[in-house]
Design a protein around this motif. Sequence first.
Motif, mmCIF file in Angstrom:
data_model
loop_
_atom_site.group_PDB
_atom_site.id
_atom_site.type_symbol
_atom_site.label_atom_id
_atom_site.label_comp_id
_atom_site.label_asym_id
_atom_site.label_seq_id
_atom_site.Cartn_x
_atom_site.Cartn_y
_atom_site.Cartn_z
ATOM 1 N N LEU A 161 0.835 -1.209 0.000
ATOM 2 C CA LEU A 161 0.000 0.000 0.000
ATOM 3 C C LEU A 161 0.866 1.253 0.000
ATOM 4 O O LEU A 161 0.615 2.195 -0.765
ATOM 5 N N ARG A 162 1.885 1.276 0.843
ATOM 6 C CA ARG A 162 2.761 2.447 0.910
ATOM 7 C C ARG A 162 3.504 2.673 -0.394
ATOM 8 O O ARG A 162 3.754 3.814 -0.788
ATOM 9 N N SER A 163 3.861 1.596 -1.078
ATOM 10 C CA SER A 163 4.532 1.749 -2.368
ATOM 11 C C SER A 163 3.566 2.207 -3.454
ATOM 12 O O SER A 163 3.996 2.767 -4.467
ATOM 13 N N CYS A 164 2.261 1.966 -3.246
ATOM 14 C CA CYS A 164 1.253 2.367 -4.241
ATOM 15 C C CYS A 164 0.927 3.848 -4.178
ATOM 16 O O CYS A 164 0.621 4.473 -5.196
ATOM 17 N N LEU A 165 0.957 4.420 -2.973
ATOM 18 C CA LEU A 165 0.485 5.796 -2.790
ATOM 19 C C LEU A 165 1.226 6.810 -3.672
ATOM 20 O O LEU A 165 0.580 7.697 -4.252
ATOM 21 N N PRO A 166 2.558 6.715 -3.826
ATOM 22 C CA PRO A 166 3.221 7.671 -4.726
ATOM 23 C C PRO A 166 2.851 7.467 -6.195
ATOM 24 O O PRO A 166 3.156 8.331 -7.018
ATOM 25 N N LEU A 167 2.223 6.347 -6.531
ATOM 26 C CA LEU A 167 1.891 6.049 -7.926
ATOM 27 C C LEU A 167 0.523 6.573 -8.329
ATOM 28 O O LEU A 167 0.118 6.410 -9.479
ATOM 29 N N LEU A 168 -0.229 7.129 -7.378
ATOM 30 C CA LEU A 168 -1.565 7.608 -7.712
ATOM 31 C C LEU A 168 -1.487 8.776 -8.680
ATOM 32 O O LEU A 168 -0.564 9.590 -8.601
ATOM 33 N N PRO A 169 -2.449 8.900 -9.614
ATOM 34 C CA PRO A 169 -3.650 8.063 -9.752
ATOM 35 C C PRO A 169 -3.463 6.829 -10.639
ATOM 36 O O PRO A 169 -4.361 6.016 -10.737
ATOM 37 N N GLU A 170 -2.265 6.699 -11.276
ATOM 38 C CA GLU A 170 -2.093 5.593 -12.231
ATOM 39 C C GLU A 170 -2.318 4.224 -11.587
ATOM 40 O O GLU A 170 -2.943 3.336 -12.175
ATOM 41 N N ALA A 171 -1.781 4.038 -10.365
ATOM 42 C CA ALA A 171 -1.882 2.727 -9.724
ATOM 43 C C ALA A 171 -3.333 2.318 -9.498
ATOM 44 O O ALA A 171 -3.657 1.124 -9.494
ATOM 45 N N GLU A 172 -4.213 3.292 -9.342
ATOM 46 C CA GLU A 172 -5.615 2.957 -9.090
ATOM 47 C C GLU A 172 -6.405 2.849 -10.379
ATOM 48 O O GLU A 172 -7.215 1.944 -10.561
ATOM 49 N N THR A 173 -6.183 3.759 -11.301
ATOM 50 C CA THR A 173 -6.956 3.752 -12.540
ATOM 51 C C THR A 173 -6.569 2.603 -13.454
ATOM 52 O O THR A 173 -7.375 2.157 -14.273
ATOM 53 N N THR A 174 -5.350 2.101 -13.348
ATOM 54 C CA THR A 174 -4.923 1.020 -14.241
ATOM 55 C C THR A 174 -5.226 -0.367 -13.684
ATOM 56 O O THR A 174 -5.555 -1.278 -14.429
ATOM 57 N N ALA A 175 -5.085 -0.545 -12.356
ATOM 58 C CA ALA A 175 -5.229 -1.893 -11.808
ATOM 59 C C ALA A 175 -5.875 -1.954 -10.429
ATOM 60 O O ALA A 175 -5.887 -3.011 -9.811
ATOM 61 N N SER A 176 -6.415 -0.849 -9.939
ATOM 62 C CA SER A 176 -7.095 -0.819 -8.636
ATOM 63 C C SER A 176 -6.210 -1.373 -7.525
ATOM 64 O O SER A 176 -6.670 -2.104 -6.651
ATOM 65 N N LEU A 177 -4.945 -0.998 -7.525
ATOM 66 C CA LEU A 177 -4.008 -1.569 -6.565
ATOM 67 C C LEU A 177 -4.252 -1.067 -5.144
ATOM 68 O O LEU A 177 -4.232 -1.846 -4.183
ATOM 69 N N VAL A 178 -4.473 0.228 -4.988
ATOM 70 C CA VAL A 178 -4.637 0.800 -3.650
ATOM 71 C C VAL A 178 -5.898 0.267 -2.986
ATOM 72 O O VAL A 178 -5.875 -0.148 -1.821
#
Length: 440
Positions: A161-178
């Motif tokens: 989760l912590r590694s995902c937060l700097p990737l927003l919004p791509e990490a969420e819009t591409t693969a719903s990681l967060v």
Amino acid sequence: MKGLNQLGAVETIFEEECEFSSTPSSPSPSFSSSRACLHSRVKAWSMRIGRETDILIRVQSICFHLHKDRVASQSSYLKRHLTETSDLTLSPPLNITAETFAAVAEFCYSGRVQMTPGNVAVVRTAAELLGMTAEGGLSHVAEALFRDVVGANGECATTVLRSCLPLLPEAETTASLVSRCIETLVYVHGVTRLKDVMEMQPRDFITVAESMGRRLENHDVLYKIVDTYLKEKKIEKVKEEERSGICNSIECSKLSRETLIECVRNPRMALRLVVQAVVVEHLNTRHSMALASAKRQKQRQRQRQGRRSMTLGDFLQRDAVLSETTKLRTAMDGTNGRIGRLEEEVRCMKRVLREFDEDERNALRSASFHFVDVEKGGGVKKGERWSTSWSRIEFDGGMGRSSFSVDAPKMSETFRQRLVSGFKNAFRLPNSAFNKTCSE
């Protein structure tokens, strides 16, 4: 995505020179290791096919000399952009770091990549952005590892989760990681372990909340997360449009009855969501009452058909139906009361606005009537206000000039009261006679 620190004066995957430079800095140990691994992979491939590298891909201040056929076979994005050029720069809005691209390039040559809980989200997001989604591609490999890591335990899910937060919004819009990490953490630890989520900026939280809303069948958990976020963020520090965007991710039709009631009473929720919750609760109550009524009808029919044959279970069922009906009526009365209070608040707001408009109009009308002090002589002059202790209005009624004096009223009296008082003094009529004359 957040890039690596600016790397040193021109770094390259081979010994060849690159045209651009940057502020000196030391590359991370993990990047140095992955770069060395990629270097050996590329050299081995050149010896195998007997041909040197034929494309140059620039990422941040790093130059990657690679083979076009290897990267184009794995990435639809690179295949499309390397059609007419052999020198490509990956720059925003395609935010991929040099370290991440080194892992991606290694997969293109070997079909394997080094992934850990700390970089699996980065690689997964980059694979999606680069179009590496074919069967057996990097996207599928990273997705499988992501599920294994996140589902392993809460600590791994927190790391991802912590590694995902700097990737927003791509990490969420591409693969719903967060949102998937959050679901795992809530399942294991509850909402209390979401400190990192509560520190999100509202715009990022809206993206995550909307993604969770699309994924979840029941929105009770999403409601608790939203409520906790607004509570931790201090609602007065969240803009109204941001609060509305956050609350709009919740669908009242997917909330349990208990959560609906809590939502209606929660001052942190946006008004639009509260109204929707009231309507849905009202409809659910009516539906439940209709079902209860149908059950009663069937029960009565069975009673009429054979009262003597009723068992203890029938009596218990009848009592349960009656008890449920009473609860539903109580809930419906409470809902009607809340709707009534909301309507009363709206009426009060309209009444206040109406009175304000009337005061404004009265002030404008009062300002348009001007009088002249009789002590100064003369008729009415435009632009002068009635400010003396007494004044006189003269008029010609066809049988001579008449006049009447009007004592200056107190500031609290309205203009209508002042005018009526003046007419009564002019015609010397008592109150009853004047009222009768006005009515005629």
